[in-house]
Design an enzyme around this catalytic site. Sequence first.
Site, mmCIF file in Angstrom:
data_model
loop_
_atom_site.group_PDB
_atom_site.id
_atom_site.type_symbol
_atom_site.label_atom_id
_atom_site.label_comp_id
_atom_site.label_asym_id
_atom_site.label_seq_id
_atom_site.Cartn_x
_atom_site.Cartn_y
_atom_site.Cartn_z
ATOM 1 N N HIS A 41 -51.393 -3.194 -20.707
ATOM 2 C CA HIS A 41 -49.970 -3.192 -21.053
ATOM 3 C C HIS A 41 -49.771 -3.814 -22.427
ATOM 4 O O HIS A 41 -49.583 -3.117 -23.409
ATOM 5 C CB HIS A 41 -49.179 -3.929 -19.968
ATOM 6 C CG HIS A 41 -47.708 -3.969 -20.228
ATOM 7 N ND1 HIS A 41 -46.959 -5.100 -20.072
ATOM 8 C CD2 HIS A 41 -46.867 -3.005 -20.633
ATOM 9 C CE1 HIS A 41 -45.704 -4.828 -20.366
ATOM 10 N NE2 HIS A 41 -45.620 -3.571 -20.716
ATOM 11 N N CYS A 70 -48.523 -11.770 -16.928
ATOM 12 C CA CYS A 70 -47.488 -11.598 -17.953
ATOM 13 C C CYS A 70 -46.356 -10.712 -17.458
ATOM 14 O O CYS A 70 -45.197 -11.094 -17.478
ATOM 15 C CB CYS A 70 -48.079 -11.012 -19.229
ATOM 16 S SG CYS A 70 -49.141 -12.183 -20.070
ATOM 17 N N HIS A 71 -46.690 -9.512 -17.033
ATOM 18 C CA HIS A 71 -45.641 -8.588 -16.612
ATOM 19 C C HIS A 71 -45.928 -7.957 -15.258
ATOM 20 O O HIS A 71 -45.405 -6.902 -14.927
ATOM 21 C CB HIS A 71 -45.423 -7.506 -17.686
ATOM 22 C CG HIS A 71 -45.064 -8.109 -19.014
ATOM 23 N ND1 HIS A 71 -45.863 -7.982 -20.104
ATOM 24 C CD2 HIS A 71 -44.032 -8.882 -19.381
ATOM 25 C CE1 HIS A 71 -45.316 -8.650 -21.111
ATOM 26 N NE2 HIS A 71 -44.212 -9.202 -20.698
ATOM 27 N N GLY A 72 -46.832 -8.602 -14.508
ATOM 28 C CA GLY A 72 -47.030 -8.206 -13.124
ATOM 29 C C GLY A 72 -47.733 -6.886 -12.891
ATOM 30 O O GLY A 72 -47.314 -6.109 -12.040
#
Lengths: 427, 205
Positions: free
Chosen positions: B145, B169-171
């Site tokens: 990502h 960080c963003h799952g």
Amino acid sequence: MSFPWANEYKPSNAFTRYLDERLPLPRFVYNAVGAGYPVPRNLNYFWNFGVLAGVALMVQIVTGIVLAMHYAAEGTIAFASVEHIMRDVNAGWFIRYAHANGASMFFIVVYTHIFRGLFYGSYKPPREMVWHLGLVIFLLMMATAFMGYVLPWGQMSFWGAKVITGLFGAIPLVGEPIQTWLLGGFAPDNAALNRFFSLHYLLPFVILGVIILHIWALHIPGSSNPTGVEVKSEQDTVPFHPYYTAKDGVGVAAFFLLFASLVFFAPNMLGHPDNYIPANPMSTPAHIVPEWYFWPFYAILRAFTVDFFFIPAKLLGVLAMFASILLLFFLPWLDTSAVRSGHYRPLFRKFFWFGLVPCVIILAWCGGAPAEEPYVIISQIASAYYFAHFLIILPIIARVETPKPLPNSITEAVLANHAGTKLQPAE
Amino acid sequence: MDRKAGWAKVESGIMESMASLTEDSATAGGDQGGVRRRDFINVAAASFAGVGAVSVALPLINQMNPSADVLAEASTEVDVSAIAPGQAIKTIFRKQPLFVRHLTPAEIAAAEKVPTSELRDPQSLEDRTKAGHKQWLVTMGVCTHLGCVPLGAAAGEVKGEFGGYFCPCHGSHYDTAGRIRKGPAPTNLMVPEYAFTSPTVIKVG
């Protein structure tokens, strides 16, 4: 270049007469920011922010050059050299805090300057080139600020560099070679740190050059003003000096008051504590955020979560983020209304204050928040509005809106505001 | 329109005077289709300068690419003999984290059970491991990502909903074959180029 009634430079003594015949630099300054530049008499304090941006750039250049005397752009000692500046260098803490907060001040001033232009239609003919050069300065500022934030080589520096150069990696086919080329390696390291330092030192001077073009382009039609009505006669203007040097002086004092309160009382308020941890490629901070002035764009970047027509979400986010700024280059042709000032545009004004301004503030708030609900959906809605505002709403408003009657001249508008004043020439 | 006509007049005037000036050389060099010797010299000089500028620009652009010492670290040898099944190690390849994971038979079965058609980035465990070494999963420890380091390699770290890796960080959730299963990451964890140089040593890069 100027109005026919502009004061003419008259060298006052033998030396300035001698100089004027050989290098007329005093004449140039006199005509650019002195008594030889006639300016609309009705400018409000929003017209201070160009001068303030120049002051902010000067602060950054002076403090930056001093910092470079003590900083070492080398991966193993960069972080330590910044701590050396903070603890050992005489007044080093002051110079570094001034530089770090100076960047924030620069962006506060420039954002106000940009929104002034958006509200008063400063981008409209004949000042499109002024607007375009301003956007170029803004892009250069963003690049400079980003590279400057990498230099302390803390955790946010490192991971910020990784995420931002990773954006280029999203470009199909050539993305990864470009990313490697930008970094000079496969991840941010010495090579990247060194070149960022080199460019961070260079770009402010490039900005200075573009500012000269920006002012040059501005001085051909002359400054705009809050009514948006062009200057018609000498009555409409006053000389830049002493009228606006004095008025700008008040603004500069207010600027330094706010600046000093940040530097002396809250120097780390706008920074991120993780940047006081040395860079570690093996451990990611839980929540990577850029500096506050990038938050709206970071929110747009992260608003794209699903693929669309075979375009990966990540690439869409990158394209949207760049498009959100590049879009502004087309603004003179998107907003086709002949009336410049938002004061005389009832519909435009509503969408400006209740659409665009809250939209950008919401985007900033989402960009600083973690990438989870409800921030994702809010930033998606706000991003959609941002693009719709410029691409759909402004062109439609320009067609359907009935503007309020414009004053016949700047002088008439000024006198209407002060009923009872008599018309008399500016001195 | 007026201006254009004016320019055309000026232009033809220049051409006329030029023609009279170059009459002598025209008879010597041949005057086919209005091309003059001076035109050739102009084009040749500009091209020569252009080639010179490009040949100087190339090294100036190329200096930005990874230098020899960076490239010298471009391959890494890892001894995997000490990694027990179910364990993983975090090492460094090209200044970035590299995960080497010894899969348990249960983890292999879990990875093979999923039909590839259901995946965002369809790849089977076979595609992502070397023939005969299906139990060794070698991936970059870089989330696809935005480049964070996922958790799940070291003991006690969260492994996510699919038992592989989890990016905080963003799952993004990765499964036991390092494939993206949930979250914003677009592709599976990257498998670098590598080979087994002996049954227990791999050379990455």
